[in-house]
Each structure stands twice: as C-alpha cells, then as structure tokens.
Design a protein around this motif. Structure first.
Motif, PDB file in Angstrom:
ATOM      1  N   GLU A  14       0.809  -1.216   0.000  1.00 29.41           N
ATOM      2  CA  GLU A  14       0.000   0.000   0.000  1.00 29.41           C
ATOM      3  C   GLU A  14       0.848   1.274   0.000  1.00 29.41           C
ATOM      4  O   GLU A  14       0.323   2.378   0.124  1.00 29.41           O
ATOM      5  CB  GLU A  14      -0.926   0.012   1.224  1.00 29.41           C
ATOM      6  CG  GLU A  14      -1.931  -1.120   1.234  1.00 29.41           C
ATOM      7  CD  GLU A  14      -2.936  -1.038   0.105  1.00 29.41           C
ATOM      8  OE1 GLU A  14      -3.252   0.080  -0.363  1.00 29.41           O
ATOM      9  OE2 GLU A  14      -3.413  -2.106  -0.327  1.00 29.41           O
ATOM     10  N   GLN A  15       2.166   1.133  -0.146  1.00 26.71           N
ATOM     11  CA  GLN A  15       3.069   2.279  -0.039  1.00 26.71           C
ATOM     12  C   GLN A  15       2.679   3.438  -0.946  1.00 26.71           C
ATOM     13  O   GLN A  15       2.599   4.588  -0.510  1.00 26.71           O
ATOM     14  CB  GLN A  15       4.513   1.854  -0.324  1.00 26.71           C
ATOM     15  CG  GLN A  15       5.493   3.011  -0.313  1.00 26.71           C
ATOM     16  CD  GLN A  15       6.923   2.572  -0.402  1.00 26.71           C
ATOM     17  OE1 GLN A  15       7.482   2.204   0.611  1.00 26.71           O
ATOM     18  NE2 GLN A  15       7.518   2.615  -1.592  1.00 26.71           N
ATOM     19  N   ALA A  16       2.422   3.170  -2.217  1.00 24.40           N
ATOM     20  CA  ALA A  16       2.082   4.242  -3.163  1.00 24.40           C
ATOM     21  C   ALA A  16       0.817   4.975  -2.731  1.00 24.40           C
ATOM     22  O   ALA A  16       0.751   6.214  -2.774  1.00 24.40           O
ATOM     23  CB  ALA A  16       1.921   3.681  -4.570  1.00 24.40           C
ATOM     24  N   SER A  17      -0.179   4.229  -2.289  1.00 25.20           N
ATOM     25  CA  SER A  17      -1.433   4.829  -1.833  1.00 25.20           C
ATOM     26  C   SER A  17      -1.214   5.690  -0.586  1.00 25.20           C
ATOM     27  O   SER A  17      -1.745   6.800  -0.486  1.00 25.20           O
ATOM     28  CB  SER A  17      -2.452   3.725  -1.554  1.00 25.20           C
ATOM     29  OG  SER A  17      -3.618   4.259  -0.994  1.00 25.20           O
ATOM     30  N   ILE A  18      -0.442   5.165   0.350  1.00 24.30           N
ATOM     31  CA  ILE A  18      -0.152   5.905   1.587  1.00 24.30           C
ATOM     32  C   ILE A  18       0.562   7.209   1.267  1.00 24.30           C
ATOM     33  O   ILE A  18       0.175   8.282   1.732  1.00 24.30           O
ATOM     34  CB  ILE A  18       0.698   5.047   2.552  1.00 24.30           C
ATOM     35  CG1 ILE A  18      -0.108   3.872   3.090  1.00 24.30           C
ATOM     36  CG2 ILE A  18       1.250   5.895   3.696  1.00 24.30           C
ATOM     37  CD1 ILE A  18       0.726   2.827   3.828  1.00 24.30           C
ATOM     38  N   LEU A  19       1.616   7.128   0.452  1.00 26.02           N
ATOM     39  CA  LEU A  19       2.390   8.321   0.116  1.00 26.02           C
ATOM     40  C   LEU A  19       1.544   9.366  -0.598  1.00 26.02           C
ATOM     41  O   LEU A  19       1.598  10.556  -0.266  1.00 26.02           O
ATOM     42  CB  LEU A  19       3.604   7.934  -0.735  1.00 26.02           C
ATOM     43  CG  LEU A  19       4.686   7.124  -0.024  1.00 26.02           C
ATOM     44  CD1 LEU A  19       5.719   6.634  -1.020  1.00 26.02           C
ATOM     45  CD2 LEU A  19       5.330   7.933   1.085  1.00 26.02           C
ATOM     46  N   ALA A  20       0.764   8.937  -1.569  1.00 27.68           N
ATOM     47  CA  ALA A  20      -0.075   9.880  -2.317  1.00 27.68           C
ATOM     48  C   ALA A  20      -1.098  10.543  -1.412  1.00 27.68           C
ATOM     49  O   ALA A  20      -1.302  11.764  -1.470  1.00 27.68           O
ATOM     50  CB  ALA A  20      -0.766   9.162  -3.472  1.00 27.68           C
ATOM     51  N   HIS A  21      -1.745   9.755  -0.567  1.00 25.78           N
ATOM     52  CA  HIS A  21      -2.782  10.302   0.315  1.00 25.78           C
ATOM     53  C   HIS A  21      -2.193  11.294   1.320  1.00 25.78           C
ATOM     54  O   HIS A  21      -2.745  12.386   1.519  1.00 25.78           O
ATOM     55  CB  HIS A  21      -3.494   9.155   1.040  1.00 25.78           C
ATOM     56  CG  HIS A  21      -4.743   9.571   1.728  1.00 25.78           C
ATOM     57  ND1 HIS A  21      -5.915   9.835   1.050  1.00 25.78           N
ATOM     58  CD2 HIS A  21      -5.008   9.790   3.035  1.00 25.78           C
ATOM     59  CE1 HIS A  21      -6.842  10.197   1.918  1.00 25.78           C
ATOM     60  NE2 HIS A  21      -6.321  10.169   3.131  1.00 25.78           N
ATOM     61  N   LEU A  22      -1.081  10.939   1.945  1.00 22.78           N
ATOM     62  CA  LEU A  22      -0.479  11.847   2.928  1.00 22.78           C
ATOM     63  C   LEU A  22       0.129  13.076   2.260  1.00 22.78           C
ATOM     64  O   LEU A  22       0.152  14.156   2.856  1.00 22.78           O
ATOM     65  CB  LEU A  22       0.557  11.119   3.781  1.00 22.78           C
ATOM     66  CG  LEU A  22      -0.010  10.063   4.727  1.00 22.78           C
ATOM     67  CD1 LEU A  22       1.100   9.431   5.558  1.00 22.78           C
ATOM     68  CD2 LEU A  22      -1.079  10.641   5.637  1.00 22.78           C
ATOM     69  N   ARG A  23       0.588  12.943   1.028  1.00 19.02           N
ATOM     70  CA  ARG A  23       1.094  14.103   0.295  1.00 19.02           C
ATOM     71  C   ARG A  23      -0.045  15.076   0.027  1.00 19.02           C
ATOM     72  O   ARG A  23       0.079  16.282   0.245  1.00 19.02           O
ATOM     73  CB  ARG A  23       1.731  13.655  -1.020  1.00 19.02           C
ATOM     74  CG  ARG A  23       2.412  14.766  -1.791  1.00 19.02           C
ATOM     75  CD  ARG A  23       3.102  14.260  -3.062  1.00 19.02           C
ATOM     76  NE  ARG A  23       4.069  13.209  -2.743  1.00 19.02           N
ATOM     77  CZ  ARG A  23       3.948  11.935  -3.161  1.00 19.02           C
ATOM     78  NH1 ARG A  23       2.926  11.562  -3.907  1.00 19.02           N
ATOM     79  NH2 ARG A  23       4.844  11.034  -2.842  1.00 19.02           N
ATOM     80  N   ASN A  24      -1.176  14.544  -0.420  1.00 19.88           N
ATOM     81  CA  ASN A  24      -2.322  15.394  -0.759  1.00 19.88           C
ATOM     82  C   ASN A  24      -3.028  15.964   0.457  1.00 19.88           C
ATOM     83  O   ASN A  24      -3.456  17.116   0.449  1.00 19.88           O
ATOM     84  CB  ASN A  24      -3.324  14.619  -1.615  1.00 19.88           C
ATOM     85  CG  ASN A  24      -2.792  14.298  -2.983  1.00 19.88           C
ATOM     86  OD1 ASN A  24      -1.912  14.976  -3.493  1.00 19.88           O
ATOM     87  ND2 ASN A  24      -3.307  13.250  -3.586  1.00 19.88           N
ATOM     88  N   GLU A  25      -3.193  15.175   1.492  1.00 18.36           N
ATOM     89  CA  GLU A  25      -4.007  15.584   2.639  1.00 18.36           C
ATOM     90  C   GLU A  25      -3.226  16.258   3.764  1.00 18.36           C
ATOM     91  O   GLU A  25      -3.783  17.055   4.506  1.00 18.36           O
ATOM     92  CB  GLU A  25      -4.748  14.369   3.203  1.00 18.36           C
ATOM     93  CG  GLU A  25      -5.710  13.724   2.230  1.00 18.36           C
ATOM     94  CD  GLU A  25      -6.859  14.640   1.846  1.00 18.36           C
ATOM     95  OE1 GLU A  25      -7.321  15.420   2.701  1.00 18.36           O
ATOM     96  OE2 GLU A  25      -7.287  14.579   0.679  1.00 18.36           O
ATOM     97  N   ALA A  26      -1.933  15.901   3.920  1.00 14.17           N
ATOM     98  CA  ALA A  26      -1.167  16.445   5.042  1.00 14.17           C
ATOM     99  C   ALA A  26       0.068  17.214   4.591  1.00 14.17           C
ATOM    100  O   ALA A  26       0.781  17.762   5.428  1.00 14.17           O
ATOM    101  CB  ALA A  26      -0.760  15.313   5.988  1.00 14.17           C
TER     102      ALA A  26
END
Length: 96
Positions: free
Chosen positions: A64-76
């Motif tokens: 899930e690394q790509a999903s985690i990185l993208a989500h935290l980049r966009n949201e936080a």
C-alpha cells in the motif's frame, strides 16, 4: 483536581494531536483490514514511519506504499518518497 493536560508542555500536546490527525489520514488511505493495524510514527528524512502491531501486517502495508504516500502528500502535505515500517507489539491505542 487538575487535568493531566495541564501538566504537559503545549508543544508535546500539539505534536500528539498532529500524530493523531495523520494517523487518521493514514488509516483512510488503507483497506479496512489494514487500517486498524497502522499508526503514524513520524518522518525521518524522506521516509514516513508507519508502526504496526504485528509482523503479519508488514508486507500488506508495503503493498500500500504508493497509496499511503499519495494520500499523505495530498491531505497532510508530507512529501516523502517511501515508508519505513516498524513493528511495536503494543502500540498505544487511538480509540477514545
């Protein structure tokens, strides 16, 4: 009687609150079966540290690394390039 918060430094309370918010964002990026086993553990250079409660969840979290990185980049606004996963058998629960 004073609340325990009155004894803790303001900076520490702010950091704990930020970690809680980012943990919730992290969990929102994961499938439900993984979300309850992941906590935000901070950043170290270009790595996001993800804490899990069992070694059984390390490989599924890596997928899930790509999903985690993208989500935290966009949201936080966290600009990391990879995650590091640490196992802590007894993390502090975030349930209230």
């Amino acid at each position: 009687m004073r609340k325990i918060n009155s004894f803790l430094p303001t900076e520490l309370l702010a950091q704990a609150s930020r970690y809680d918010v980012i943990t919730q964002l992290l969990r929102a990026s994961l499938p439900e079966r993984l979300a309850q086993h992941a906590w935000y553990g901070g950043t170290l250079g270009e790595h996001i540290i993800v804490i899990t409660d069992s070694g059984n969840w390390v490989t599924p979290l890596r997928f899930e690394q790509a999903s985690i990185l993208a989500h935290l980049r966009n949201e936080a606004g966290i600009n990391a390039v990879r995650i590091s996963i640490k196992v802590s058998p007894d993390p502090i629960p975030s349930e209230r």
